[in-house]
Design an enzyme around this catalytic site. Sequence first.
Site, PDB file in Angstrom:
ATOM      1  N   ASP A 160     -23.852  -1.644   4.466  1.00 27.68           N
ATOM      2  CA  ASP A 160     -22.398  -1.775   4.437  1.00 27.68           C
ATOM      3  C   ASP A 160     -21.756  -1.165   5.674  1.00 27.68           C
ATOM      4  OD1 ASP A 160     -22.402  -3.118   2.045  1.00 27.68           O
ATOM      5  OD2 ASP A 160     -22.045  -1.336   0.821  1.00 27.68           O
ATOM      6  N   ASP A 215     -24.205   3.716   2.267  1.00 27.55           N
ATOM      7  CA  ASP A 215     -24.973   2.472   2.290  1.00 27.55           C
ATOM      8  C   ASP A 215     -25.091   1.995   3.731  1.00 27.55           C
ATOM      9  OD1 ASP A 215     -25.424  -0.484   2.318  1.00 27.55           O
ATOM     10  OD2 ASP A 215     -25.456  -0.201   0.143  1.00 27.55           O
ATOM     11  N   ARG A 220     -31.645  -4.192  -3.931  1.00 34.31           N
ATOM     12  CA  ARG A 220     -31.854  -3.323  -5.087  1.00 34.31           C
ATOM     13  C   ARG A 220     -30.796  -3.608  -6.136  1.00 34.31           C
ATOM     14  NH1 ARG A 220     -31.677   3.091  -4.282  1.00 34.31           N
ATOM     15  NH2 ARG A 220     -29.477   2.580  -4.030  1.00 34.31           N
ATOM     16  N   THR A 273     -30.364  -1.871 -12.593  1.00 32.90           N
ATOM     17  CA  THR A 273     -31.731  -1.455 -12.943  1.00 32.90           C
ATOM     18  C   THR A 273     -32.404  -0.639 -11.851  1.00 32.90           C
ATOM     19  OG1 THR A 273     -32.761  -3.442 -12.006  1.00 32.90           O
ATOM     20  CG2 THR A 273     -31.967  -3.572 -14.281  1.00 32.90           C
TER      21      THR A 273
END
Length: 209
Positions: A203, A200, A104, A108
């Site tokens: 991560d 995340d 992603r 944007t």
Amino acid sequence: MKNLVVVDHPLIKHKLTIMRDKNTGPKEFRELLREITLLLAYEATRHLKCEEVEVETPITKTIGYRINDKDIVVVPILRAGLVMADGILELLPNASVGHIGIYRDPETLQAVEYYAKLPPLNDDKEVFLLDPMLATGVSSIKAIEILKENGAKKITLVALIAAPEGVEAVEKKYEDVKIYVAALDERLNDHGYIIPGLGDAGDRLFRTK
């Protein structure tokens, strides 16, 4: 959210709470994700058809039931979906495995495909798409688009945590896709992260931040 199933189970709630804790390390985080995926798969595979087979017990012959897991395809979205694949493959060891690489764009929030390797897909294949976080929905929508372009008709999305925005986006685009999650959280923040979420997932799994 007619296509959403939140799998409500004490074991899932317990394990997910540990995953949310910011102090949980990557080893335990990976193990918990695999375990929760296995539990989610129990419900997500409930619609699979069984075929009757004759089996001989030590006492007599009887009729049993088998799933043809060679018609099942497991597709994790890289990176974080890889650990989920380990969980579902414990239940369906003969399933085919495809991989879709999507990230992603942080500016944007749009999905960018960088890799796709899939087994042959057709009307008969049951495809399980795996992605821990259903946030904006753009990654899942992109992955479903890729699967359909390659011939998939029966697609089930399995995620750990979803935001309402992501569920609604997927349902609006693909009404035929069922979604199974461990939890439906409150909302997205301005950066597209699920609140309260768990950060995340990629991560935390691979200690890349």
